[in-house]
Design a protein around this motif. Structure first.
Motif, PDB file in Angstrom:
ATOM      1  N   HIS A 131      24.871  -1.684  66.815  1.00 53.33           N
ATOM      2  CA  HIS A 131      24.754  -2.564  68.956  1.00 53.33           C
ATOM      3  C   HIS A 131      24.322  -3.763  68.766  1.00 53.33           C
ATOM      4  O   HIS A 131      24.445  -4.629  70.178  1.00 53.33           O
ATOM      5  CB  HIS A 131      24.212  -1.589  69.473  1.00 53.33           C
ATOM      6  N   LEU A 132      23.488  -4.531  67.185  1.00 54.39           N
ATOM      7  CA  LEU A 132      22.366  -5.697  67.453  1.00 54.39           C
ATOM      8  C   LEU A 132      22.269  -5.755  65.852  1.00 54.39           C
ATOM      9  O   LEU A 132      22.667  -4.936  65.225  1.00 54.39           O
ATOM     10  CB  LEU A 132      21.206  -4.523  67.816  1.00 54.39           C
ATOM     11  N   THR A 133      21.777  -6.978  66.236  1.00 53.93           N
ATOM     12  CA  THR A 133      22.013  -7.859  64.473  1.00 53.93           C
ATOM     13  C   THR A 133      20.749  -8.266  65.095  1.00 53.93           C
ATOM     14  O   THR A 133      19.679  -8.877  66.247  1.00 53.93           O
ATOM     15  CB  THR A 133      22.546  -9.061  64.131  1.00 53.93           C
ATOM     16  N   MET A 135      15.684  -7.836  77.992  1.00 54.16           N
ATOM     17  CA  MET A 135      15.622  -8.250  76.841  1.00 54.16           C
ATOM     18  C   MET A 135      17.413  -8.223  75.962  1.00 54.16           C
ATOM     19  O   MET A 135      18.280  -9.078  75.453  1.00 54.16           O
ATOM     20  CB  MET A 135      14.497  -8.788  75.167  1.00 54.16           C
ATOM     21  N   ILE A 136      17.380  -6.508  75.772  1.00 54.77           N
ATOM     22  CA  ILE A 136      18.670  -6.438  75.067  1.00 54.77           C
ATOM     23  C   ILE A 136      19.256  -4.934  75.271  1.00 54.77           C
ATOM     24  O   ILE A 136      20.789  -4.834  75.104  1.00 54.77           O
ATOM     25  CB  ILE A 136      18.221  -6.612  73.290  1.00 54.77           C
ATOM     26  N   GLY A 137      18.859  -4.484  76.889  1.00 50.15           N
ATOM     27  CA  GLY A 137      19.754  -2.992  77.297  1.00 50.15           C
ATOM     28  C   GLY A 137      21.246  -4.052  77.073  1.00 50.15           C
ATOM     29  O   GLY A 137      21.485  -2.551  77.351  1.00 50.15           O
ATOM     30  N   ASP A 138      21.140  -4.780  77.792  1.00 48.17           N
ATOM     31  CA  ASP A 138      22.543  -5.355  77.997  1.00 48.17           C
ATOM     32  C   ASP A 138      23.517  -5.052  76.889  1.00 48.17           C
ATOM     33  O   ASP A 138      24.939  -4.954  77.116  1.00 48.17           O
ATOM     34  CB  ASP A 138      22.791  -6.601  79.007  1.00 48.17           C
ATOM     35  N   LEU A 139      23.059  -4.432  75.729  1.00 50.21           N
ATOM     36  CA  LEU A 139      23.710  -4.920  74.200  1.00 50.21           C
ATOM     37  C   LEU A 139      23.959  -3.528  74.017  1.00 50.21           C
ATOM     38  O   LEU A 139      24.688  -2.815  73.224  1.00 50.21           O
ATOM     39  CB  LEU A 139      23.023  -5.289  72.976  1.00 50.21           C
ATOM     40  N   ILE A 140      23.095  -2.363  74.503  1.00 53.12           N
ATOM     41  CA  ILE A 140      23.071  -0.549  74.461  1.00 53.12           C
ATOM     42  C   ILE A 140      23.889  -0.360  75.206  1.00 53.12           C
ATOM     43  O   ILE A 140      24.174  -0.300  76.454  1.00 53.12           O
ATOM     44  CB  ILE A 140      21.603  -0.627  73.747  1.00 53.12           C
ATOM     45  N   ASN A 199      23.234   6.136  74.120  1.00 54.98           N
ATOM     46  CA  ASN A 199      22.687   5.947  73.588  1.00 54.98           C
ATOM     47  C   ASN A 199      21.300   6.757  73.070  1.00 54.98           C
ATOM     48  O   ASN A 199      20.340   6.327  73.974  1.00 54.98           O
ATOM     49  CB  ASN A 199      22.338   4.890  72.611  1.00 54.98           C
ATOM     50  N   LYS A 200      21.104   7.776  72.102  1.00 62.91           N
ATOM     51  CA  LYS A 200      19.909   8.026  72.015  1.00 62.91           C
ATOM     52  C   LYS A 200      18.611   7.766  71.713  1.00 62.91           C
ATOM     53  O   LYS A 200      17.327   7.999  72.078  1.00 62.91           O
ATOM     54  CB  LYS A 200      20.330   9.755  71.878  1.00 62.91           C
ATOM     55  N   HIS A 201      19.006   7.022  70.504  1.00 65.83           N
ATOM     56  CA  HIS A 201      17.737   6.859  70.198  1.00 65.83           C
ATOM     57  C   HIS A 201      17.185   5.005  71.804  1.00 65.83           C
ATOM     58  O   HIS A 201      15.998   5.032  71.273  1.00 65.83           O
ATOM     59  CB  HIS A 201      17.666   5.701  68.937  1.00 65.83           C
ATOM     60  N   TRP A 202      18.004   5.096  71.742  1.00 66.17           N
ATOM     61  CA  TRP A 202      17.175   3.841  73.035  1.00 66.17           C
ATOM     62  C   TRP A 202      16.606   4.807  74.214  1.00 66.17           C
ATOM     63  O   TRP A 202      15.533   4.135  74.506  1.00 66.17           O
ATOM     64  CB  TRP A 202      18.689   3.608  74.043  1.00 66.17           C
ATOM     65  N   GLU A 203      17.065   6.153  74.367  1.00 72.51           N
ATOM     66  CA  GLU A 203      16.409   7.366  74.850  1.00 72.51           C
ATOM     67  C   GLU A 203      15.240   7.362  74.706  1.00 72.51           C
ATOM     68  O   GLU A 203      14.119   7.748  75.810  1.00 72.51           O
ATOM     69  CB  GLU A 203      17.618   8.084  75.448  1.00 72.51           C
TER      70      GLU A 203
END
Ligand SMILES: [Zn+2]
Length: 268
Positions: free
Chosen positions: A119-121, A175-180, A184-188
């Protein structure tokens, strides 16, 4: 002039030493608030009121004089004070528990999972950290870029001050919410931690808010155990389960945190 001692403030190690409890957080009974064994605390998501330390069981523990079975090193001279007992000292070290403990630890775990799931680098994350518009109040707390080796070792130190970590955690959703992806449970997990922190660091709270805080700490810890079955909750996670009660007894914990003391240390 007459005065009485209500509470002592300090960091975890300082408080444990001053109040006569164990000075190692890997010992069997490391908590100065309750008598939960370290294996219990690894999966404990809420406070167990039957295990709380009190004047009666503390006196027994002092008599028993066995550090590894009680967590009590010695009786404290402070217990001679008229209106004070070490088991009533509910002050929590929220700066070290959250901003130099649970916060960076989970931040690294979650970012590693997001990068693994593509989802991200790391480059994109660091670009967003360096180019984000922090505005005047947060400019002095601008987070440093995150190194590859830091993410590989979630238990290691993060090269950010407590203020930088708090800034990064608070602003990361922007900053990165738009990419997730939304589910997504980890983000949660990270968002739940932020919800908890918003209450814990708040300068004013209602008694009802502490009930809600206990519920979201329970939810957060349970999700952590579900997402990382090979890991366990750490001592600083455990201290969080005592926060709602401590807030009810003392008021907002941010009034007692070590941030100002640490700032003075920084100056010296
Ligand atoms: Zn405890």
């Amino acid at each position: 002039m007459r005065f009485s001692v209500a509470q002592f403030c300090g960091d975890n190690l300082g408080l444990n030493a001053l109040l006569g409890f164990t000075e190692s957080f890997s010992s069997n009974y490391f908590c100065r608030t309750c008598k939960a064994h370290k294996t219990t605390t690894r999966t404990q998501t809420k406070e167990d009121v039957t295990l709380m330390r009190n004047e009666v069981n503390h006196a027994e523990d002092v008599r028993h004089a066995n550090l590894s079975e009680t967590g009590v090193r010695r009786d404290s001279v402070l217990n001679n004070l008229s209106y004070f007992h070490v088991t009533h000292n509910q002050v929590a070290d929220i700066m070290h528990d959250l901003l130099e403990g649970v916060g960076p630890y989970e931040l690294k775990l979650v970012l590693s999972s997001l990068i693994e799931d593509k989802h991200l680098t790391l480059e994109k994350l660091n670009f967003r950290i360096t180019s984000f518009d922090y505005g005047f109040p947060d400019l002095k707390n601008k987070p440093s870029v995150i190194g590859k080796h830091e993410l590989k070792n979630p238990e290691g130190a993060m090269h950010q001050s407590a203020a930088q970590t708090w800034c990064l955690l608070r602003l990361l959703p922007c900053m990165i919410g738009d990419l997730i992806p939304e589910d997504n449970k980890h983000w949660e997990l990270l968002l739940l931690l932020l919800d908890c922190m918003e209450f814990i660091i708040s300068p004013s709270l209602t008694p009802e808010a502490t009930v809600y805080l206990a519920a979201i700490i329970d939810e957060h810890h349970s999700l952590f155990l579900e997402l990382y079955p090979n890991l366990h909750l750490r001592p600083k996670h455990h201290f969080m389960v005592h926060y709602p009660n401590a807030i009810l007894k003392l008021g907002p914990l941010v009034q007692f945190w070590s941030m100002r003391f640490e700032a003075k240390h920084g100056f010296f």
